[in-house]
Design an enzyme around this catalytic site. Structure first.
Site, PDB file in Angstrom:
ATOM      1  N   HIS A  14      17.728  -1.507  21.403  1.00  0.00           N
ATOM      2  CA  HIS A  14      17.754  -0.448  22.414  1.00  0.00           C
ATOM      3  C   HIS A  14      17.194  -0.128  23.957  1.00  0.00           C
ATOM      4  CE1 HIS A  14      15.961   3.927  22.215  1.00  0.00           C
ATOM      5  NE2 HIS A  14      16.018   3.517  23.246  1.00  0.00           N
ATOM      6  N   LEU A  17      19.366   0.803  30.887  1.00  0.00           N
ATOM      7  CA  LEU A  17      19.697  -0.616  32.315  1.00  0.00           C
ATOM      8  C   LEU A  17      20.529   0.622  33.881  1.00  0.00           C
ATOM      9  CD1 LEU A  17      22.315  -3.030  30.786  1.00  0.00           C
ATOM     10  CD2 LEU A  17      20.074  -3.248  32.168  1.00  0.00           C
ATOM     11  N   ARG A  18      20.094   1.923  33.520  1.00  0.00           N
ATOM     12  CA  ARG A  18      20.087   2.467  34.633  1.00  0.00           C
ATOM     13  C   ARG A  18      21.726   2.339  35.539  1.00  0.00           C
ATOM     14  NH1 ARG A  18      16.839   5.464  32.417  1.00  0.00           N
ATOM     15  NH2 ARG A  18      14.423   5.523  32.627  1.00  0.00           N
ATOM     16  N   HIS A 175      13.082   3.192  18.138  1.00  0.00           N
ATOM     17  CA  HIS A 175      11.124   3.128  18.588  1.00  0.00           C
ATOM     18  C   HIS A 175      10.903   3.936  17.362  1.00  0.00           C
ATOM     19  CE1 HIS A 175      12.612   6.589  20.570  1.00  0.00           C
ATOM     20  NE2 HIS A 175      13.398   6.602  21.068  1.00  0.00           N
ATOM     21  N   ASP A 248      13.430  -0.327  24.110  1.00  0.00           N
ATOM     22  CA  ASP A 248      13.287   0.943  25.217  1.00  0.00           C
ATOM     23  C   ASP A 248      13.095   0.888  26.369  1.00  0.00           C
ATOM     24  OD1 ASP A 248      14.006   3.369  25.565  1.00  0.00           O
ATOM     25  OD2 ASP A 248      11.953   4.221  23.991  1.00  0.00           O
ATOM     26  N   HIS A 252      11.557   3.412  35.747  1.00  0.00           N
ATOM     27  CA  HIS A 252      11.484   4.332  36.815  1.00  0.00           C
ATOM     28  C   HIS A 252      11.050   3.738  38.126  1.00  0.00           C
ATOM     29  CE1 HIS A 252      12.595   7.747  33.680  1.00  0.00           C
ATOM     30  NE2 HIS A 252      12.133   6.970  33.126  1.00  0.00           N
ATOM     31  N   ALA A 264       8.523   9.566  31.528  1.00  0.00           N
ATOM     32  CA  ALA A 264       8.557   8.811  30.499  1.00  0.00           C
ATOM     33  C   ALA A 264       8.974   7.106  30.385  1.00  0.00           C
ATOM     34  CB  ALA A 264       8.406   9.518  28.956  1.00  0.00           C
TER      35      ALA A 264
END
Length: 344
Positions: A14, A17-18, A175, A248, A252, A264
């Site tokens: 999970h 990577l944007r 998650h 996960d 950001h 988040a």
């Protein structure tokens, strides 16, 4: 005391990577430790077709540091309009390994998510028929449900009916954060697995409020009380094959985390295996880390285990306080602090 630990090369089941310059800055952190990763599709716009997944995969491979051996395992974003034909095309592609269920509004970039799972019945039936896993963000979005109860309510109102209607559908409860979820996955009939993050193994909800609001510990699902953390540790270290590693890791920019309405997500890809080693050592279960990190995931997905190895050594080192992220900076979880394990 164990000072060196060598395990089969792990996988991350999970990962976020944007895209663009941000992708180029973070993908190397994952590729350095993991042989493969399940790539989340919640871009803007989301990855909803096999063609989009192929293009995203090519961008990931192009962004890898030279000489890196890493396989991105792609996913599609489930919407009310995803067709059985798209599922069959994705399965036939060989590079799409799951379809992700985001209840609309549940987390970052989930506005296009499913509004009513009943609308997806034919698509879910096709997934069951071709053996395509459904990857689930297991929280309801009903505003009347307390945020700390959203996972437990999801089990009762969504997961149980889903499993009843599609008993052979392979489902990954991603998650997980509660004792309820750990027990549900352990005891469920049929093909159900779960990923567990390092931060949910290491921290309870108190970490969000030590000396003030700690935005870099804010993730969805949110950290829960200590009872639940201990249940997750017990599940992860049990050796049960239904539980496996999923970071996960969700990068950001610093300014979007340290904000009046912060995003988040915890960035852990930089030091993921070091964090998991710490959690397993704290539970006196380093001997169970290889199964959780390297064996259970590929076995569940029906993929071969990795051929290489990863070695961790007991070594004090300081995590960078922040790292480049496109044109901005990114703060990893526990940035600037000391860690006691290091990958070599």
């Amino acid at each position: 005391m164990i000072d060196t630990l060598t395990i089969v090369r792990p996988d991350d089941w999970h990962l976020h990577l944007r895209d663009g310059d941000a992708l180029a800055d973070v993908v190397g952190d994952t590729a350095r430790q993991f042989g493969r990763a399940i790539i989340m599709p919640n871009l803007k716009p989301p990855v909803t077709t096999t063609a989009q997944a192929r293009a995203y995969r090519e961008r990931i491979l192009a962004a890898l540091p030279a000489g890196t051996r890493f396989e991105p395992l792609m996913t599609l974003y489930l919407t009310d309009n995803t067709t059985p034909e798209e599922v069959r095309a994705a399965r036939a592609s060989g590079f799409v390994h799951g379809v992700k269920l985001y209840p609309a509004g549940a987390t970052t970039n989930s506005d296009a998510g499913v509004t009513d799972l009943r609308r997806c019945a034919k698509t879910l039936e096709a997934m069951q028929d071709v053996g395509m896993p459904l990857l689930v963000h297991g929280e309801v979005t009903d505003p009347t449900v307390d945020i700390f109860d959203r996972e437990a309510v999801f089990i009762d109102t969504v997961m149980q009916p889903l499993r009843r209607d599609f008993p052979a559908l392979k489902v990954v409860f991603e998650h997980i954060t509660t004792k309820h979820a750990a027990e549900y996955v352990r005891d469920a009939q049929g093909p159900v697995g779960a990923t567990i993050t390092a931060h949910h193994l290491l921290y309870n909800r108190n970490a969000l409020f030590v000396g003030g609001i700690r935005p870099h510990y804010y993730c969805l699902p949110v950290l829960k009380r200590e009872t639940h953390r201990l249940a997750l540790v017990a599940a992860a270290t049990s050796g049960h094959p239904r539980f496996f590693l999923g970071t996960d890791s969700a990068p950001h920019a610093k300014g979007l985390k340290e904000h009046a309405c912060g995003c988040a997500g915890c960035y852990t890809a930089l030091h993921a295996m070091e964090l998991y080693a710490e959690a397993f050592e704290d539970a006196n279960a380093l001997d169970k880390l290889e199964g959780f990190a390297s064996l259970h995931g590929p076995d569940f997905y029906g993929l071969p285990r990795n051929a290489g190895t990863l070695t961790l050594t007991r070594s004090q080192w300081q995590l960078p306080a922040e790292v480049p992220f496109g044109e901005q900076m990114l703060v990893p979880l526990r940035g600037g602090e000391m860690l006691r394990w290091k990958t070599v």
